[in-house]
Scaffold this motif. Structure first.
Motif, mmCIF file in Angstrom:
data_model
loop_
_atom_site.group_PDB
_atom_site.id
_atom_site.type_symbol
_atom_site.label_atom_id
_atom_site.label_comp_id
_atom_site.label_asym_id
_atom_site.label_seq_id
_atom_site.Cartn_x
_atom_site.Cartn_y
_atom_site.Cartn_z
ATOM 1 N N ASP A 58 0.826 -1.173 -0.161
ATOM 2 C CA ASP A 58 -0.031 0.015 -0.024
ATOM 3 C C ASP A 58 0.850 1.381 0.070
ATOM 4 O OD1 ASP A 58 1.147 0.103 2.415
ATOM 5 O OD2 ASP A 58 -0.808 0.106 3.571
ATOM 6 N N ARG A 59 2.194 1.222 -0.411
ATOM 7 C CA ARG A 59 3.217 1.988 -0.373
ATOM 8 C C ARG A 59 3.503 3.000 0.988
ATOM 9 N NH1 ARG A 59 6.243 1.772 -4.288
ATOM 10 N NH2 ARG A 59 6.742 4.025 -4.295
ATOM 11 N N ARG A 60 3.307 2.159 1.989
ATOM 12 C CA ARG A 60 3.600 2.599 3.430
ATOM 13 C C ARG A 60 4.872 2.067 3.478
ATOM 14 N NH1 ARG A 60 1.164 1.004 7.975
ATOM 15 N NH2 ARG A 60 0.732 -0.962 6.890
ATOM 16 N N VAL A 61 5.776 2.554 4.344
ATOM 17 C CA VAL A 61 7.152 1.993 4.483
ATOM 18 C C VAL A 61 7.119 1.681 6.056
ATOM 19 C CG1 VAL A 61 9.459 2.137 4.450
ATOM 20 C CG2 VAL A 61 8.305 3.469 3.182
ATOM 21 N N VAL A 62 7.103 0.498 6.523
ATOM 22 C CA VAL A 62 7.232 -0.159 8.024
ATOM 23 C C VAL A 62 8.452 -0.737 8.223
ATOM 24 C CG1 VAL A 62 5.930 -1.537 9.230
ATOM 25 C CG2 VAL A 62 4.604 -0.173 7.426
ATOM 26 N N ASN A 63 9.038 -0.411 9.517
ATOM 27 C CA ASN A 63 10.110 -1.072 9.896
ATOM 28 C C ASN A 63 9.767 -2.194 10.366
ATOM 29 O OD1 ASN A 63 9.688 -0.774 12.620
ATOM 30 N ND2 ASN A 63 11.024 0.965 12.744
ATOM 31 N N ARG A 64 10.457 -3.082 10.784
ATOM 32 C CA ARG A 64 10.735 -4.666 11.315
ATOM 33 C C ARG A 64 10.118 -4.742 12.402
ATOM 34 N NH1 ARG A 64 13.273 -9.385 10.065
ATOM 35 N NH2 ARG A 64 14.783 -8.336 8.851
ATOM 36 N N LEU A 65 9.714 -3.364 13.449
ATOM 37 C CA LEU A 65 9.232 -3.317 14.701
ATOM 38 C C LEU A 65 7.814 -3.003 14.372
ATOM 39 C CD1 LEU A 65 12.025 -1.337 16.647
ATOM 40 C CD2 LEU A 65 11.718 -3.999 16.536
ATOM 41 N N ARG A 67 6.685 -0.282 13.245
ATOM 42 C CA ARG A 67 6.467 1.306 13.268
ATOM 43 C C ARG A 67 6.408 2.097 11.720
ATOM 44 N NH1 ARG A 67 11.054 5.570 14.161
ATOM 45 N NH2 ARG A 67 9.719 7.629 13.833
ATOM 46 N N ASP A 68 5.407 2.773 11.429
ATOM 47 C CA ASP A 68 5.282 3.162 10.121
ATOM 48 C C ASP A 68 6.344 4.484 9.794
ATOM 49 O OD1 ASP A 68 4.279 5.056 7.965
ATOM 50 O OD2 ASP A 68 2.446 4.197 8.188
ATOM 51 N N VAL A 69 7.297 4.237 8.952
ATOM 52 C CA VAL A 69 8.160 5.485 8.778
ATOM 53 C C VAL A 69 7.827 6.059 7.668
ATOM 54 C CG1 VAL A 69 9.900 4.488 10.576
ATOM 55 C CG2 VAL A 69 9.719 3.637 8.059
ATOM 56 N N THR A 70 6.781 6.009 7.079
ATOM 57 C CA THR A 70 6.661 6.601 5.690
ATOM 58 C C THR A 70 6.779 7.976 5.616
ATOM 59 O OG1 THR A 70 4.685 4.994 5.355
ATOM 60 C CG2 THR A 70 4.834 6.788 3.997
ATOM 61 N N ALA A 71 6.565 8.761 6.701
ATOM 62 C CA ALA A 71 6.630 10.307 6.699
ATOM 63 C C ALA A 71 8.154 10.592 6.514
ATOM 64 C CB ALA A 71 6.103 10.844 7.716
ATOM 65 N N ASN A 72 8.979 9.714 7.189
ATOM 66 C CA ASN A 72 10.400 10.010 7.200
ATOM 67 C C ASN A 72 10.903 9.831 5.731
ATOM 68 O OD1 ASN A 72 9.995 8.437 10.127
ATOM 69 N ND2 ASN A 72 11.283 10.076 10.133
ATOM 70 N N TYR A 73 10.547 8.565 5.187
ATOM 71 C CA TYR A 73 10.852 8.292 3.813
ATOM 72 C C TYR A 73 10.711 9.315 2.723
ATOM 73 C CZ TYR A 73 13.043 3.824 4.850
ATOM 74 O OH TYR A 73 13.806 2.770 5.215
ATOM 75 N N ARG A 74 9.418 9.821 2.677
ATOM 76 C CA ARG A 74 8.736 10.856 1.931
ATOM 77 C C ARG A 74 9.735 12.243 2.248
ATOM 78 N NH1 ARG A 74 2.500 9.527 2.237
ATOM 79 N NH2 ARG A 74 2.315 7.844 1.084
ATOM 80 N N ALA A 75 9.836 12.419 3.400
ATOM 81 C CA ALA A 75 10.662 13.831 3.514
ATOM 82 C C ALA A 75 12.027 13.623 2.987
ATOM 83 C CB ALA A 75 10.506 13.997 4.997
ATOM 84 N N GLY A 76 12.578 12.658 3.065
ATOM 85 C CA GLY A 76 13.967 12.523 2.561
ATOM 86 C C GLY A 76 13.937 12.535 1.300
ATOM 87 N N ALA A 77 13.038 11.678 0.708
ATOM 88 C CA ALA A 77 12.891 11.725 -0.808
ATOM 89 C C ALA A 77 12.746 13.141 -1.319
ATOM 90 C CB ALA A 77 11.736 11.048 -1.257
#
Length: 145
Positions: A58-65, A67-77
């Motif tokens: 669903d295009r969300r980025v989730v870490n192994r724990l 936690r949804d880190v999608t906002a971090n990935y989008r901001a960095g991109a």
């Protein structure tokens, strides 16, 4: 030519595991080109080291724990895109299989090492804005010009 490059490919220890992945073919480009290092994950506010993350269907980025880190990935991109545009980069060489930088094949979100078709968050944004993206194995003598 100015080329945006994943910092880990230049030897910067910014990967999720605190390591780097220097690529000799990319490093050789420094002779004839200006390489602009970026790590979208760190630029998005994530620490090094950090839990591994994968892009979900669903295009969300989730870490192994979990936690949804999608906002971090989008901001960095978005930061990487701004840098590429400000520097006049028409080419980016990014770390393959990464949920941020992967082009063509990325991990499928199951944390089982399974690859699937797709682009990481940063690679997709750069491509959508007309910047050519190559993975490090696509770099070879004479291929950049």
């Amino acid at each position: 030519m100015k080329i945006l490059v994943s910092a880990c490919l230049l030897g910067e220890p910014c990967r999720y595991d605190g390591q780097s992945k220097p690529c000799e073919a990319v490093l050789k480009l420094q002779r004839d080109h200006t390489l602009i290092p970026v790590c979208p994950e760190v630029m998005g506010g994530l620490s090094t080291p950090r839990p591994p993350a994968e892009l979900q269907s669903d295009r969300r980025v989730v870490n192994r724990l979990g936690r949804d880190v999608t906002a971090n990935y989008r901001a960095g991109a978005e930061d990487a895109l701004r840098i590429a545009q400000a520097e006049g980069c028409s080419l980016a060489i990014l770390k393959e299989k990464s949920p941020s930088c992967g082009k063509g094949k990325i991990y499928d979100g199951s944390f089982t090492g399974t690859l699937c078709q797709g682009n990481g968050v940063c690679a997709a944004l750069l491509l959508a804005n007309g910047i050519r993206v190559l993975g490090e194995t696509e770099v070879r003598e004479g291929a950049i010009g």
